[in-house]
Design a protein around this motif. Structure first.
Motif, PDB file in Angstrom:
ATOM      1  N   VAL A 167       0.860  -1.178   0.000  1.00 23.78           N
ATOM      2  CA  VAL A 167       0.000   0.000   0.000  1.00 23.78           C
ATOM      3  C   VAL A 167       0.898   1.230   0.000  1.00 23.78           C
ATOM      4  O   VAL A 167       1.681   1.446   0.927  1.00 23.78           O
ATOM      5  N   LYS A 190      -1.359  -0.882  -4.275  1.00 26.55           N
ATOM      6  CA  LYS A 190      -2.490   0.031  -4.126  1.00 26.55           C
ATOM      7  C   LYS A 190      -1.975   1.438  -3.855  1.00 26.55           C
ATOM      8  O   LYS A 190      -0.989   1.634  -3.143  1.00 26.55           O
ATOM      9  N   ASP A 191      -2.670   2.413  -4.414  1.00 23.99           N
ATOM     10  CA  ASP A 191      -2.346   3.814  -4.146  1.00 23.99           C
ATOM     11  C   ASP A 191      -3.580   4.652  -4.465  1.00 23.99           C
ATOM     12  O   ASP A 191      -4.478   4.207  -5.204  1.00 23.99           O
ATOM     13  N   ALA A 212      -6.735   2.700  -4.674  1.00 22.95           N
ATOM     14  CA  ALA A 212      -7.185   2.379  -3.327  1.00 22.95           C
ATOM     15  C   ALA A 212      -8.588   2.914  -3.066  1.00 22.95           C
ATOM     16  O   ALA A 212      -8.916   4.041  -3.423  1.00 22.95           O
ATOM     17  N   ALA A 215     -10.665   1.228   3.139  1.00 26.81           N
ATOM     18  CA  ALA A 215     -10.332  -0.158   3.464  1.00 26.81           C
ATOM     19  C   ALA A 215     -11.557  -0.991   3.827  1.00 26.81           C
ATOM     20  O   ALA A 215     -11.559  -2.205   3.655  1.00 26.81           O
ATOM     21  N   SER A 218     -13.188  -2.284   0.359  1.00 28.29           N
ATOM     22  CA  SER A 218     -12.360  -2.991  -0.609  1.00 28.29           C
ATOM     23  C   SER A 218     -12.949  -4.365  -0.923  1.00 28.29           C
ATOM     24  O   SER A 218     -13.625  -4.987  -0.101  1.00 28.29           O
ATOM     25  N   VAL A 227       1.168  -7.877   4.084  1.00 28.14           N
ATOM     26  CA  VAL A 227       0.808  -6.516   3.698  1.00 28.14           C
ATOM     27  C   VAL A 227       1.937  -5.589   4.131  1.00 28.14           C
ATOM     28  O   VAL A 227       2.363  -5.618   5.293  1.00 28.14           O
ATOM     29  N   ASP A 229       2.950  -1.593   4.413  1.00 27.45           N
ATOM     30  CA  ASP A 229       2.481  -0.215   4.330  1.00 27.45           C
ATOM     31  C   ASP A 229       3.664   0.703   4.047  1.00 27.45           C
ATOM     32  O   ASP A 229       4.661   0.700   4.782  1.00 27.45           O
ATOM     33  N   THR A 231       2.828   4.125   3.016  1.00 28.91           N
ATOM     34  CA  THR A 231       2.030   5.311   2.702  1.00 28.91           C
ATOM     35  C   THR A 231       2.499   6.569   3.415  1.00 28.91           C
ATOM     36  O   THR A 231       2.305   7.678   2.924  1.00 28.91           O
ATOM     37  N   ALA A 236      -4.099   5.229   6.785  1.00 24.92           N
ATOM     38  CA  ALA A 236      -3.865   4.043   5.955  1.00 24.92           C
ATOM     39  C   ALA A 236      -3.192   2.944   6.761  1.00 24.92           C
ATOM     40  O   ALA A 236      -3.504   1.757   6.606  1.00 24.92           O
ATOM     41  N   GLY A 240      -4.786  -0.808   7.196  1.00 20.88           N
ATOM     42  CA  GLY A 240      -4.146  -1.858   6.400  1.00 20.88           C
ATOM     43  C   GLY A 240      -4.359  -3.260   6.930  1.00 20.88           C
ATOM     44  O   GLY A 240      -4.305  -4.231   6.165  1.00 20.88           O
ATOM     45  N   TYR A 243      -6.753  -5.829   5.153  1.00 21.40           N
ATOM     46  CA  TYR A 243      -6.390  -6.588   3.961  1.00 21.40           C
ATOM     47  C   TYR A 243      -5.722  -7.922   4.294  1.00 21.40           C
ATOM     48  O   TYR A 243      -5.543  -8.766   3.416  1.00 21.40           O
TER      49      TYR A 243
END
Length: 333
Positions: A167, A190-191, A212, A215, A218, A227, A229, A231, A236, A240, A243
């Motif tokens: 992410v 994802k962004d 994105a 969340a 999704s 996952v 991160d 970001t 975020a 996260g 996910y």
């Protein structure tokens, strides 16, 4: 004798100035800087988003250059191309003693806690210099930021064939995605920015890219073994976990001010492994160097922008305001 240096005098003020050339020191080598990668940290320093930084500051910690003398241990000869590890450590704290100098309790990062490499010459401890063979100085200047992603991937212990989500498709996120793919994972990026995702797709065309959503809306909740991160956004980072598949690992490459907040039942029922990843180790630098030499990292696609030392005074502020159109900008000294 003086040299040129790019000095951030205060937020929003960048000047090309003259300052004394650094003197040689025991246990250190002088390096003639050739390329400087511009990091998100540099943009934050220029923009005034580093509240505890002391101005004026010579920024720059993503560096390659030429050794101006030989090292005492014979690893480095005069004229060798070197990559600079910018993390200056104490060597005596608990983290250093257990082999984790990347999270030294007394760490100082070049260009952040002390003046860095946006200058013609710099003096660096011998142990922080890694000789480079089989690549150009421009590619070598990107090793440090790639090592941060590689370190996070190594800490994650992701398995070949597993599903990984990154992410945040900035440079660190793209680096993590590259090295997760090298380990054999299936990658999704994802962004919130279509432009950043488009740039990422050129670097790693095998990855799936997705714009994105919130969340909780999704389509791929509980989908990923790992996952990452990247970001730099606390909201975020808190979201996260949604996910992450049961039994998965959540790796935080970002560091921001704020509190992480998860619902404990959601965290607990997954038996989540939560991993903080900070900086990088020599093993990560070595891995990145080997992968670039082996053609596994498309360094030309990563280097989207380049400028001269003189023009950086104009270009860096422009790029700070439009970072969505670039992956990595470099200054040629």
């Amino acid at each position: 004798m003086t040299m040129k240096a790019l000095l951030c005098e205060q937020p929003g003020t960048l000047t090309l100035t003259e300052r004394p050339r650094p003197a040689a020191a025991a246990g250190k080598l002088r390096v003639k800087v050739e390329y400087i990668g511009i990091c998100g940290t540099d943009y934050h320093i220029y923009g005034g988003q580093q509240p505890f930084l002391q101005y004026p500051r010579v920024m720059g910690h993503e560096l390659s250059g030429r050794a101006m003398e030989a090292s005492a241990d014979g690893r480095i000869k005069e004229g060798d191309l070197v990559v600079v590890n910018p993390y200056l450590v104490c060597g005596t704290c608990h983290a250093c003693e257990i082999g984790k100098p990347n999270c030294c309790q007394n760490i100082a990062v070049l260009g952040v806690h002390t003046d860095g490499g946006m200058c013609e010459e710099i003096v660096v401890p011998e142990a922080n210099l890694y000789p480079v063979e089989g690549m150009e100085a421009k590619a070598a200047a990107m090793v440090e930021f790639l090592a941060i992603g590689a370190h996070g991937v190594r800490r994650s212990k992701l398995a070949k064939g597993s599903k990984a989500l990154v992410v945040g498709a900035g440079p660190i996120g793209i680096g993590a995605a590259l090295f997760a793919a090298i380990e054999g994972a299936e990658i999704t990026l994802k962004d919130t920015s279509e432009a950043r995702l488009a740039l990422a797709a050129k670097v790693l065309p095998s990855a799936k890219t997705e714009l994105a959503k919130p969340a909780d809306q999704s389509d791929d909740l509980l989908s990923y073994d790992t996952v990452f991160d990247a970001t730099g956004n606390i909201h975020a980072m808190n979201a996260g976990l949604n996910y992450l598949a049961h039994g998965g690992s959540y790796v935080l490459l970002s560091v921001v001010k704020g509190d992480l907040s998860f619902a404990d039942p959601e965290f607990h029922k997954r038996e989540t492994t939560l991993i903080g990843s900070r900086n990088a180790l020599k093993a990560d630098f070595d891995h990145v160097l080997a992968c670039i030499r082996d053609g596994l990292v498309p360094s030309d696609a990563l280097a989207t922008h380049e400028t001269s030392f003189e023009d950086a005074v104009t270009n860096l502020p422009e790029w700070a305001n439009d970072r969505g159109t670039l992956i990595k900008a470099l200054i040629r000294v």
